[in-house]
Design an enzyme around this catalytic site. Structure first.
Site, PDB file in Angstrom:
ATOM      1  N   LYS A  28       0.847  -1.204   0.000  1.00  0.00           N
ATOM      2  CA  LYS A  28       0.000   0.000   0.000  1.00  0.00           C
ATOM      3  C   LYS A  28       0.879   1.250   0.000  1.00  0.00           C
ATOM      4  CE  LYS A  28      -2.921   2.692   3.060  1.00  0.00           C
ATOM      5  NZ  LYS A  28      -4.136   2.846   2.256  1.00  0.00           N
ATOM      6  N   ASP A  54     -28.932   3.205   9.361  1.00  0.00           N
ATOM      7  CA  ASP A  54     -28.317   3.008   8.040  1.00  0.00           C
ATOM      8  C   ASP A  54     -28.154   1.529   7.713  1.00  0.00           C
ATOM      9  OD1 ASP A  54     -27.849   5.710   7.342  1.00  0.00           O
ATOM     10  OD2 ASP A  54     -26.072   5.784   8.615  1.00  0.00           O
ATOM     11  N   GLU A  64     -25.514  -6.188  -0.208  1.00  0.00           N
ATOM     12  CA  GLU A  64     -24.240  -6.925  -0.257  1.00  0.00           C
ATOM     13  C   GLU A  64     -24.333  -8.293   0.383  1.00  0.00           C
ATOM     14  OE1 GLU A  64     -21.343  -3.203   0.672  1.00  0.00           O
ATOM     15  OE2 GLU A  64     -20.768  -5.168   1.436  1.00  0.00           O
ATOM     16  N   HIS A  89     -31.188   4.342   5.332  1.00  0.00           N
ATOM     17  CA  HIS A  89     -30.449   4.854   4.167  1.00  0.00           C
ATOM     18  C   HIS A  89     -29.703   3.708   3.497  1.00  0.00           C
ATOM     19  CE1 HIS A  89     -27.706   7.049   1.630  1.00  0.00           C
ATOM     20  NE2 HIS A  89     -26.696   6.464   2.232  1.00  0.00           N
ATOM     21  N   HIS A 113     -20.116  12.075  -4.376  1.00  0.00           N
ATOM     22  CA  HIS A 113     -18.783  11.583  -4.740  1.00  0.00           C
ATOM     23  C   HIS A 113     -18.066  12.527  -5.685  1.00  0.00           C
ATOM     24  CE1 HIS A 113     -21.175   8.001  -3.648  1.00  0.00           C
ATOM     25  NE2 HIS A 113     -20.090   7.739  -2.953  1.00  0.00           N
TER      26      HIS A 113
HETATM   27  N1  GLN Z   1     -24.761   8.056   8.028  1.00  0.00           N
HETATM   28  C1  GLN Z   1     -23.648   7.708   7.230  1.00  0.00           C
HETATM   29  C2  GLN Z   1     -22.960   8.967   6.707  1.00  0.00           C
HETATM   30  O1  GLN Z   1     -23.620   9.903   6.440  1.00  0.00           O
HETATM   31  C3  GLN Z   1     -24.035   6.819   6.067  1.00  0.00           C
HETATM   32  C4  GLN Z   1     -22.843   6.324   5.301  1.00  0.00           C
HETATM   33  C5  GLN Z   1     -23.162   5.355   4.180  1.00  0.00           C
HETATM   34  O2  GLN Z   1     -24.236   5.324   3.664  1.00  0.00           O
HETATM   35  N2  GLN Z   1     -22.225   4.539   3.775  1.00  0.00           N
HETATM   36  O3  GLN Z   1     -21.789   9.012   6.540  1.00  0.00           O
HETATM   37 ZN    ZN Z   2     -24.761   6.141   1.673  1.00  0.00          ZN
END
Ligand code: GLN
Ligand code: ZN
Length: 760
Positions: A19, A605, A611, A647, A700
């Site tokens: 790495k 979340d 996955e 989420h 992103h």
């Molecule tokens: N609550 C988390 C954040 O806002 C959710 C992250 C995710 O969905 N991977 O960072």
């Molecule tokens: Zn997310």
């Protein structure tokens, strides 16, 4: 003599040497020669370690600068035109351009896609295929490494991904076409490749076809025979390796292919030993993957030996032993864990220790009853007994609480419409309410404070003050921006699983238990070793503080049971579903505590829900049933007036929309902006009844989202979902962005929401 081999060893290095070298090379801080040297030293060390552990055939070709599938693409000359350099040269920088879009040499361009390697947390670079794709040997790394290992006088077994799996894992570019039409050309290139390996002096080549553990269309299954007939090479023996699951309906194909040996995964599918033994042609070697290559528990050697005995009797010298799959998915060595509690440590085995188990089992089959052998088995027995009886593993309170869970615990008091009315009375939200996903920018100051606190350089009180100051900044910003449901910003969290794991009993953390996720990125998954319980509230103080600063509702922020499970090493001594439910009970208690502290909105979340899907469709429903049940156990303790959010990101929803609806969250926020709201089609077709927040901008990307563009997306959303059900939020958390990017983006988002409100 029972032969032992290894399907692959972790390449990143016990101290993540690869790495560091990669990142320095990409930065321009070290020369290519230095990087090459680092790789060479790691390979030498890893072969030495495996040989010292008593392994007979050492893998070559498991090393990769970025990813083994990517190396294979280069070897086969399958380089997208945009990644070629002017001279048509293919070298290590070509690999980096494909993987990352840029390298110290050559033009910057878009990278290839990356995706999950089967159901692991490793990610590979997706090969791209054109309809007239050609293949030829174009890159020498594999051959060079074979020569390198032979020069060190090792007995080697080159490993490479087989042609069917390689094709399956790639994607067609441009107009879709049947990838199988490329198979003859690809097989020809593999013939050349195998011929080169034979010329170098390889006796055995391991050819991985992990897709044999998947549901395959009939034409793909049938394609194996013709392809493998063409791969026959005088003087070269092929070991066909399968892993990650049972061969199932592909068993007939796998045992009959014209190869000299077959490797099966007995850890994920112990039941397949007998049918394979019954159908394996008499001349073939059977390699049995008996030690778990994906999890970190020590093997029950007595039980493994008992499992192997019938195979040894029937196969004699034709029985080989190995870990179930490549050890890429586990850390290198327990030797690097000085701080890990000794009791827990004795229950574990990382790559090195796993190989010692494999060779110990082989010696036992060969009748070796020496003192060393006896000690090895005695240790394994002792560790097992210690774990089975340990109070740290078994917590009777947790176990009896779990036994007392009934269907009522997994059911909200009232159905959504009634809850919604109550929630609206308290929250008084406008149409198109705005919110964010939880995290706000993790500034260098935040990271430094957390690191200093962890090292003991910052007093708890000072740390708390600093985090509270960050929370106040986040709350003020959100009030200024005019958001409707606020968050505290997650400044105190390094990682959404680790943060909770560190506060729950039943979790352990390693110092160096790194596992490659992709390229130079590694993760250090927590280890869930015992019954999970929550000694104290985990998030309440932060949320209460945030709520004290504002009249707007602050959303409590929790990680769901399935995500914690998917991103940890999990217990193998009880069903996953039980561990998920224990996690769920801890979260359930946290939800109640948040309510008591005055929090009226709680987000749980579950970005990893998808996955966790098993590789075989037939097992999906069973998984989804318990996963949904666990989420509901975590969330359904809430009062009707408490609004539960969830989420998810990076998800396709079509095939799991039923389960998503079953979660019965009052609000679900999802990533949709990059799909232009296309993902909402699944919710539309299903007539999804609860509220949805389709992400309106991609967090992103550093690009600023425009108001008009977000208004456009929201209008698209209203064509699919009744407008009263819609929320307005970004795609995901904002922790990787800066405040300079976040403020204008959220301001534009709030403006977009207001414009929509005016239209209704
Ligand atoms: N609550 C988390 C954040 O806002 C959710 C992250 C995710 O969905 N991977 O960072
Ligand atoms: Zn997310």
């Amino acid at each position: 003599m029972t032969v032992t081999h290894s399907l692959g060893f972790p390449r990143i290095g016990a101290q993540r040497e690869l790495k560091r070298a990669l990142e320095q090379y990409w930065q321009g801080d070290i020369t290519r020669a230095k990087l090459l040297d680092c790789g060479r030293r790691l390979r030498q060390r890893h072969w030495r370690q495996q040989a010292d552990a008593g392994i007979n055939y050492l893998p070559v070709g498991d090393f990769a600068w970025y990813d083994q599938v990517l190396t294979l693409s280069a070897t086969l000359g399958n380089i997208p035109a945009r990644h070629r350099d002017a001279g048509g040269r293919i070298d290590i920088d070509t690999l980096f351009r494909m993987a990352r879009g840029r390298a110290p040499s050559g033009a910057t361009t878009s990278a290839c896609e990356m995706t999950k390697w089967f159901d692991t947390n490793y990610h590979y670079i997706v090969p791209e295929f054109e309809p007239d794709q050609r293949f030829h040997i174009a890159y020498e790394q594999l051959f060079d490494e074979v020569a390198e290992a032979l020069a060190l006088e090792h007995t080697v077994k080159p490993v490479l991904l087989g042609p069917l799996s390689y094709l399956w894992l790639g994607k067609s570019h441009g107009d879709p076409f049947d990838k199988l039409q490329l198979l003859p050309a690809l097989t020809d290139a593999y013939r050349q490749l195998l011929q080169r390996l034979a010329e170098l002096g390889a006796e055995w080549v391991q050819i991985d076809e992990p897709i044999l553990a998947l549901d395959l269309p009939a034409d793909w299954r049938q394609a194996f025979e013709a392809a493998y007939n063409r791969l026959q090479q005088p003087g070269l023996k092929l070991l066909l390796a399968t892993y990650f699951g049972a061969l199932g309906d592909n068993l007939g194909t796998a045992v009959q292919l014209p190869v000299a040996g077959l490797h099966i995964d007995l850890v994920s599918a112990p039941e397949q030993l007998t049918p394979v033994l019954d159908r394996l042609p008499v001349h073939k070697v059977l390699s049995v993957g008996i030690v778990d290559g994906r999890n970190i528990w020590r093997t029950d050697l007595d039980q493994a030996l008992a499992q192997l005995r019938p195979a040894a009797e029937r196969l004699g010298e034709r029985l080989w032993l190995a870990p179930s799959c490549s050890l890429l998915h586990v850390p290198v060595s327990l030797g690097a864990e000085a701080a890990l509690d000794w009791e827990i440590k004795q229950w574990l085995a990382f790559a090195e220790e796993k190989l010692a188990e494999v060779s110990g089992l082989a010696r036992a089959l060969d009748g070796d009853a020496s003192g060393t052998q006896q000690a090895l088995f005695a240790d394994s027995r002792l560790a097992l007994e210690s774990r089975a009886g340990s109070k740290r593993v078994h917590n009777p309170e947790v176990e009896s609480r779990l036994a007392g869970v009934t269907a009522t615990h997994r059911q909200r008091r009232s159905p959504f419409p009634a809850r919604h009315r109550l929630q609206q009375e308290h929250l008084r939200l406008p149409l198109f309410p705005t919110t964010t996903i939880g995290s706000f920018p993790q500034t260098p100051a935040i990271r430094q404070a957390r690191a200093a606190f962890k090292k003991g350089l910052l007093e708890a009180a000072d740390y708390r003050n600093q985090m509270e100051a960050e929370i106040a900044v986040a709350v003020n910003q959100q009030e200024d921006l005019g958001l409707d449901v606020l968050v505290h910003g997650e400044a105190e969290r390094n990682d959404m699983v680790e943060y909770f794991g560190e506060q729950l009993s039943g979790f352990a953390f390693t110092e160096n238990g790194w596992v490659q996720s992709y390229g130079s990125r590694c993760v250090k998954p927590p280890i869930i070793y015992g019954d999970v319980s929550r000694p104290a509230a985990m998030t309440v103080d932060w949320s209460r503080y945030a709520q004290s600063l504002t009249d707007k509702p602050v959303k409590g922020m929790l990680t769901g049971p399935i995500t914690m499970l998917c991103w940890s090493f999990v217990r193998a001594d009880q069903p996953l579903k039980d561990t998920a439910d224990q996690l769920a009970l801890a979260i359930r208690d946290e939800v109640r505590d948040l309510e008591r502290a005055g929090i009226r909105v709680v987000q749980i979340d579950e970005p990893a829900l998808r996955e966790g899907l098993p590789l075989r469709r037939a097992q999906w429903q069973a998984y989804l049933d318990w996963a949904v049940d666990s989420f509901r156990l975590a969330s359904c303790g809430a009062e009707d007036a408490t609004q539960i959010h969830t989420h998810m990101c990076y998800a396709e929803f079509n095939d799991i929309i039923d389960a998503i609806a079953q979660l019965d969250a009052d609000v679900i926020t999802i990533e949709t902006s990059r799909s232009n709201m296309e993902l909402l089609a699944a919710f539309e077709d299903f007539q999804y009844p609860n509220d949805i927040g389709p992400g309106v901008y991609d967090i992103h990307s550093p690009n600023q989202p425009e108001v008009d563009w977000m208004v456009g997306l929201l209008k698209k959303a209203t064509q699919r979902i009744p407008h009263r059900q819609l929320w307005v939020n970004p795609d995901c958390g904002l922790k990787t962005r800066s405040w300079e990017e976040t403020r204008p983006a959220l301001a534009a988002m709030v403006t977009a929401a207001r414009q929509l409100r005016e239209a209704y």
